[in-house]
Design a protein around this motif. Structure first.
Motif, PDB file in Angstrom:
ATOM      1  N   THR A 245      85.322 -17.618 -36.341  1.00  0.00           N
ATOM      2  CA  THR A 245      84.667 -16.717 -35.610  1.00  0.00           C
ATOM      3  C   THR A 245      83.552 -15.996 -36.156  1.00  0.00           C
ATOM      4  O   THR A 245      83.767 -15.473 -37.427  1.00  0.00           O
ATOM      5  CB  THR A 245      85.562 -15.710 -34.885  1.00  0.00           C
ATOM      6  OG1 THR A 245      84.756 -14.854 -33.988  1.00  0.00           O
ATOM      7  CG2 THR A 245      86.532 -15.013 -35.922  1.00  0.00           C
ATOM      8  N   PRO A 246      82.494 -15.801 -35.436  1.00  0.00           N
ATOM      9  CA  PRO A 246      81.283 -14.780 -35.934  1.00  0.00           C
ATOM     10  C   PRO A 246      81.712 -13.404 -36.108  1.00  0.00           C
ATOM     11  O   PRO A 246      81.137 -12.711 -36.797  1.00  0.00           O
ATOM     12  CB  PRO A 246      80.064 -15.075 -35.269  1.00  0.00           C
ATOM     13  CG  PRO A 246      80.672 -15.595 -33.989  1.00  0.00           C
ATOM     14  CD  PRO A 246      82.036 -16.294 -34.374  1.00  0.00           C
ATOM     15  N   ALA A 247      82.804 -12.840 -35.262  1.00  0.00           N
ATOM     16  CA  ALA A 247      83.343 -11.594 -35.436  1.00  0.00           C
ATOM     17  C   ALA A 247      83.977 -11.189 -36.734  1.00  0.00           C
ATOM     18  O   ALA A 247      84.200 -10.027 -36.843  1.00  0.00           O
ATOM     19  CB  ALA A 247      84.190 -11.525 -34.373  1.00  0.00           C
ATOM     20  N   ARG A 248      84.232 -12.060 -37.433  1.00  0.00           N
ATOM     21  CA  ARG A 248      85.059 -11.941 -38.830  1.00  0.00           C
ATOM     22  C   ARG A 248      84.127 -11.548 -39.936  1.00  0.00           C
ATOM     23  O   ARG A 248      83.217 -11.868 -40.248  1.00  0.00           O
ATOM     24  CB  ARG A 248      85.820 -13.164 -39.332  1.00  0.00           C
ATOM     25  CG  ARG A 248      86.612 -12.790 -40.474  1.00  0.00           C
ATOM     26  CD  ARG A 248      87.411 -13.973 -40.942  1.00  0.00           C
ATOM     27  NE  ARG A 248      88.194 -13.764 -42.301  1.00  0.00           N
ATOM     28  CZ  ARG A 248      88.171 -14.454 -43.188  1.00  0.00           C
ATOM     29  NH1 ARG A 248      87.600 -15.632 -43.069  1.00  0.00           N
ATOM     30  NH2 ARG A 248      88.734 -14.269 -44.330  1.00  0.00           N
ATOM     31  N   ILE A 249      84.257 -10.199 -40.463  1.00  0.00           N
ATOM     32  CA  ILE A 249      83.498  -9.470 -41.359  1.00  0.00           C
ATOM     33  C   ILE A 249      84.423  -9.095 -42.566  1.00  0.00           C
ATOM     34  O   ILE A 249      85.393  -8.801 -42.385  1.00  0.00           O
ATOM     35  CB  ILE A 249      82.878  -8.221 -40.613  1.00  0.00           C
ATOM     36  CG1 ILE A 249      82.177  -8.585 -39.483  1.00  0.00           C
ATOM     37  CG2 ILE A 249      82.115  -7.618 -41.701  1.00  0.00           C
ATOM     38  CD1 ILE A 249      81.670  -7.378 -38.796  1.00  0.00           C
ATOM     39  N   GLU A 250      83.671  -9.698 -43.751  1.00  0.00           N
ATOM     40  CA  GLU A 250      84.542  -9.354 -45.012  1.00  0.00           C
ATOM     41  C   GLU A 250      84.264  -7.777 -45.310  1.00  0.00           C
ATOM     42  O   GLU A 250      83.047  -7.567 -45.157  1.00  0.00           O
ATOM     43  CB  GLU A 250      83.935 -10.169 -46.083  1.00  0.00           C
ATOM     44  CG  GLU A 250      84.133 -11.613 -45.892  1.00  0.00           C
ATOM     45  CD  GLU A 250      85.640 -12.081 -46.142  1.00  0.00           C
ATOM     46  OE1 GLU A 250      86.237 -11.297 -46.901  1.00  0.00           O
ATOM     47  OE2 GLU A 250      86.103 -13.057 -45.635  1.00  0.00           O
ATOM     48  N   THR A 251      85.242  -7.181 -45.484  1.00  0.00           N
ATOM     49  CA  THR A 251      84.992  -5.821 -46.156  1.00  0.00           C
ATOM     50  C   THR A 251      85.372  -5.603 -47.459  1.00  0.00           C
ATOM     51  O   THR A 251      86.033  -6.235 -48.251  1.00  0.00           O
ATOM     52  CB  THR A 251      85.754  -4.826 -45.187  1.00  0.00           C
ATOM     53  OG1 THR A 251      87.373  -5.485 -45.504  1.00  0.00           O
ATOM     54  CG2 THR A 251      85.765  -5.049 -43.710  1.00  0.00           C
ATOM     55  N   ARG A 252      84.746  -4.780 -48.307  1.00  0.00           N
ATOM     56  CA  ARG A 252      84.778  -4.425 -49.660  1.00  0.00           C
ATOM     57  C   ARG A 252      86.133  -3.575 -49.758  1.00  0.00           C
ATOM     58  O   ARG A 252      86.268  -2.764 -48.987  1.00  0.00           O
ATOM     59  CB  ARG A 252      83.812  -3.779 -50.009  1.00  0.00           C
ATOM     60  CG  ARG A 252      83.322  -3.806 -51.711  1.00  0.00           C
ATOM     61  CD  ARG A 252      82.217  -2.938 -52.090  1.00  0.00           C
ATOM     62  NE  ARG A 252      82.232  -1.469 -51.382  1.00  0.00           N
ATOM     63  CZ  ARG A 252      82.310  -0.457 -52.315  1.00  0.00           C
ATOM     64  NH1 ARG A 252      82.313  -0.685 -53.530  1.00  0.00           N
ATOM     65  NH2 ARG A 252      82.428   0.735 -51.713  1.00  0.00           N
TER      66      ARG A 252
END
Length: 164
Positions: A146-153
């Protein structure tokens, strides 16, 4: 016994897992009505790809304890805005719709204007699966991309470091 289990599951259904064709089963909000389920999908409403144009679908319903109790093939019938059935069913569905902006009449008018699909899912008594014939596996699938997934640091330090 099969129809009693199906009838009871339909009466208590608030969410059904619906799959169209070979597509994944999606959790969809629904309203039980006269032995069938009523679902709305489309612009500004829930995502149900292919359901509006389908003639058949598969519905999975849960029991009181949250587990799968019945799987049924259903006939999909799209309600046409302006029809007698639309005039009776759509306002009932709009009243049950949580967090809708506007009155029930405004919501129904918006559904008709934007092309939302209000469909009736009517189960077939012949194509019903209940215990002990239910699948033994969990039915869980790998998460879809999904494009809603965001990798976080990740933070360098999780806790405050004392300075001496």
């Amino acid at each position: 016994m099969t129809s009693a289990v199906l009838d009871e599951a339909l009466k208590k259904a608030a969410v059904a897992w619906v799959s169209v064709g070979d597509g994944p089963a999606l959790g969809i909000w629904c309203m039980p009505l006269e032995g069938s389920l009523i679902v709305v999908s489309g612009p500004g409403e829930q995502y149900a790809p292919g359901l509006a144009d389908a003639s058949r679908a598969t519905v999975r319903l849960r029991g009181d304890n949250g587990g799968l109790i019945v799987v049924s093939d259903v006939a999909v019938t799209r309600l046409v805005p302006g029809s007698e059935e639309w005039a009776t069913v759509a306002p009932q569905l709009a009243q049950k719709r949580l967090n809708a902006s506007g009155t029930a009449d405004e919501v129904v008018a918006r559904w008709a204007e934007t092309g939302c699909a209000v469909v009736r899912l009517t189960p077939s008594e012949q194509d019903v699966t209940t215990a002990p014939d239910l699948p033994a596996d969990s039915g869980a699938a790998a998460p879809r991309e999904t494009p809603a997934r965001i990798e976080t640091r990740r933070p360098y330090r999780l806790h405050r470091v004392r300075k001496n």
